[in-house]
Design an enzyme around this catalytic site. Structure first.
Site, PDB file in Angstrom:
ATOM      1  N   HIS A 134       0.877  -1.180   0.000  1.00 60.94           N
ATOM      2  CA  HIS A 134       0.000   0.000   0.000  1.00 60.94           C
ATOM      3  C   HIS A 134       0.914   1.228   0.000  1.00 60.94           C
ATOM      4  CE1 HIS A 134      -2.808   2.953   1.763  1.00 60.94           C
ATOM      5  NE2 HIS A 134      -3.787   2.131   1.429  1.00 60.94           N
ATOM      6  N   ASP A 211       3.105  -4.398   7.912  1.00 62.68           N
ATOM      7  CA  ASP A 211       1.848  -3.670   7.771  1.00 62.68           C
ATOM      8  C   ASP A 211       0.727  -4.692   7.925  1.00 62.68           C
ATOM      9  OD1 ASP A 211      -0.500  -2.662   6.795  1.00 62.68           O
ATOM     10  OD2 ASP A 211       0.370  -1.754   5.006  1.00 62.68           O
ATOM     11  N   GLN A 214      -4.468  -5.370   7.039  1.00 66.55           N
ATOM     12  CA  GLN A 214      -5.442  -6.301   6.457  1.00 66.55           C
ATOM     13  C   GLN A 214      -5.384  -7.694   7.079  1.00 66.55           C
ATOM     14  OE1 GLN A 214      -7.791  -5.453   4.414  1.00 66.55           O
ATOM     15  NE2 GLN A 214      -7.090  -3.479   3.649  1.00 66.55           N
ATOM     16  N   LYS A 237     -10.440  -0.828  10.428  1.00 59.44           N
ATOM     17  CA  LYS A 237     -10.593  -2.033   9.591  1.00 59.44           C
ATOM     18  C   LYS A 237     -10.924  -3.259  10.441  1.00 59.44           C
ATOM     19  CE  LYS A 237      -7.286  -0.369   6.167  1.00 59.44           C
ATOM     20  NZ  LYS A 237      -8.029  -0.063   4.944  1.00 59.44           N
ATOM     21  N   CYS A 377      -4.690   2.354  -3.753  1.00 63.98           N
ATOM     22  CA  CYS A 377      -3.459   2.916  -3.154  1.00 63.98           C
ATOM     23  C   CYS A 377      -2.300   1.942  -3.310  1.00 63.98           C
ATOM     24  CB  CYS A 377      -3.659   3.261  -1.686  1.00 63.98           C
ATOM     25  SG  CYS A 377      -4.876   4.548  -1.428  1.00 63.98           S
TER      26      CYS A 377
HETATM   27  N1  PMP Z   1      -1.860  -0.798   4.488  1.00 69.29           N
HETATM   28  C1  PMP Z   1      -2.811  -1.587   3.996  1.00 69.29           C
HETATM   29  C2  PMP Z   1      -2.456  -2.977   3.586  1.00 69.29           C
HETATM   30  C3  PMP Z   1      -4.107  -1.098   3.856  1.00 69.29           C
HETATM   31  O1  PMP Z   1      -5.062  -1.888   3.365  1.00 69.29           O
HETATM   32  C4  PMP Z   1      -4.400   0.223   4.252  1.00 69.29           C
HETATM   33  C5  PMP Z   1      -5.795   0.791   4.098  1.00 69.29           C
HETATM   34  N2  PMP Z   1      -6.354   0.557   2.849  1.00 69.29           N
HETATM   35  C6  PMP Z   1      -3.383   0.992   4.781  1.00 69.29           C
HETATM   36  C7  PMP Z   1      -2.130   0.465   4.892  1.00 69.29           C
HETATM   37  C8  PMP Z   1      -3.612   2.386   5.241  1.00 69.29           C
HETATM   38  O2  PMP Z   1      -4.512   2.373   6.288  1.00 69.29           O
HETATM   39  P1  PMP Z   1      -5.049   3.740   6.889  1.00 69.29           P
HETATM   40  O3  PMP Z   1      -5.669   4.490   5.746  1.00 69.29           O
HETATM   41  O4  PMP Z   1      -6.039   3.313   7.911  1.00 69.29           O
HETATM   42  O5  PMP Z   1      -3.884   4.447   7.448  1.00 69.29           O
END
Ligand code: PMP
Length: 421
Positions: A134, A211, A214, A237, A377
């Site tokens: 991401h 990270d 997910q 999430k 993203c």
């Molecule tokens: N890493 C991953 C794998 C994600 O799925 C996301 C959210 N889509 C993020 C980072 C960023 O999360 P946040 O917008 O809550 O900071």
């Protein structure tokens, strides 16, 4: 297809759990079917128990924390620190102070990149990331590289859309200082083997940042068993509030790190000549924190524990398996992500012939099915897959086979509307 073999999972009733989530039970306009919410990878819905915890906090406990000598402030401080302990227990951290409260995964990674990266990386160093990250695990490192000048290597994908472990082993020979990767890809649902990748990184002398945005909401995650050095998560999430999150870090690493942001609450002493800093975790929590939201996050962790993370994982794998049986009936569908379902989470990313992913999502919305479309993203991952965007359906505990059936019917309809036969 290979299904993961869970041993102690109990069956979970998605339709029954759905009743805990008020937003999924709202009355719909005449003739509109109930909401099929297939976008939990973007943000999950919230159960009554979490909403109640926030409500109770504001009705009965709210005050600023850590500074007050009066009863209400002490109660708010106790609630905040109890939430930290809950998150430490949830992640199996050794100590509560290893859990730094942040707003989300993005802030967690920025904190690690700035505080750890700035004090550990020089222009001659390398770090390893992956092409499936991401943007929140790419951009902070790009920004820091601009300043410091270190090198970044990326683990590529195999043909089966998994991380290429052969290249990873080669990259480790160059002795990187850090390896950073997603436990689960938000864009294609690939599930990476954190324990194995961490062992390899440690053998090569690298620290590991995971990270877990997910993964933590969907499966048991034990930071001691995985032996990761840093782990980032977002509360929103995992059925918790937006604005809540955690950066887990091993105590000795956090204690050696300088602060990220400066201000109130993170100091030991300030004079006009300078500042000395508080111990962890306060050192990394400048300013008034999102107390109610972190209390809500702890309620979310308790909710997930009560439902059972193994049962949630099993439920999502069953839905994934069912979807993989049904979806091939849809002409022109191309799916991305590993074939082996045990190497995936409940995320299905696809394109539908020449129909733009946004148009697919709009047709599905017409059927009251919520999915996401775009680059998720993860533009470098989209480039590696040779697409600019995909449509993504993602499952959580409250989804059912009926949601999958409606997705499949909606995709047939999209083909029809766009004259793709
Ligand atoms: N890493 C991953 C794998 C994600 O799925 C996301 C959210 N889509 C993020 C980072 C960023 O999360 P946040 O917008 O809550 O900071």
């Amino acid at each position: 297809m290979v299904l993961s073999t869970q041993t102690s999972a109990t069956t979970l009733d998605g339709a029954a759990l759905r009743r805990d989530f008020p937003i999924l039970n709202q009355p719909q306009p005449e003739g509109r079917p109930p909401l099929a919410f297939l976008d939990s990878a973007a943000s999950s819905q919230k159960p009554e128990q979490v909403i109640q915890a926030i409500d109770t906090y504001y009705r009965t406990i709210n005050a600023n924390i850590h500074r007050g000598v009066y009863e209400l402030s002490e109660a708010a401080t106790a609630a905040y620190e109890a939430a930290r302990q809950t998150m430490a227990t949830f992640l199996n951290a050794r100590q509560a102070r290893e859990c730094i409260f942040v707003r989300n995964t993005t802030e967690a990674i920025n904190l690690a990149a700035n505080a750890w990266g700035r004090s550990n990386l020089t222009a001659n160093d390398r770090i390893v990331l992956t092409v499936m990250e991401h943007h929140s695990n790419l951009v902070p490192w790009h920004m820091l590289r601009e300043e410091i000048g270190f090198s970044i290597d990326y683990i590529p994908l195999t043909d089966d859309h998994q991380l290429d472990m052969t290249v990873y082993a080669q990259l480790l020979e160059q002795k990187p200082k850090l390896v950073g990767f997603a436990h689960v890809s938000n864009a294609i649902g690939a599930l990476n083997d954190v324990a194995a990748m961490t062992r390899m990184a440690h053998d090569a002398g690298a620290a590991v940042l995971v990270d877990a945005a997910q993964s933590v909401p969907h499966m048991p995650v034990d930071v001691q068993a995985l032996d990761v050095d840093f782990l980032a998560l977002s509360g929103h999430k995992m059925v918790g509030p937006m604005g809540s999150g955690v950066l887990y870090g091993k105590r000795e690493l956090l204690e050696a790190m300088p602060p990220y942001m400066g201000g109130g609450s993170m100091i030991r002493k300030v004079t006009l000549d300078g500042t000395t800093f508080a111990d962890i975790p306060a050192r990394f929590e400048a300013g008034t924190p999102a107390v109610a939201d972190q209390v809500g996050l702890a309620a979310a962790a308790d909710y997930l524990t009560a439902v059972g993370l193994e049962a949630i994982r099993e439920h999502e794998l069953e839905l994934l398996d069912y979807a993989m049986e049904q979806l091939p009936s849809v002409p022109h569908l191309t799916m991305y992500g590993p074939e082996d379902l045990s190497k995936r989470s409940g995320v299905i990313s696809f394109t539908l012939g020449s129909i733009h992913p946004h148009d697919v999502a709009a047709i599905l919305d017409g059927e009251n099915i919520a999915v996401r479309a775009g680059h998720h993203c993860a533009q470098p991952l989209m480039a590696a897959l040779g697409v600019v965007a995909t449509t993504r359906a993602s499952f959580y505990m409250y989804n059912t086979r009926d949601d999958v059936d409606r997705l499949v019917a909606g995709l047939h309809k999209a083909n029809e509307v766009f004259g793709q036969v």
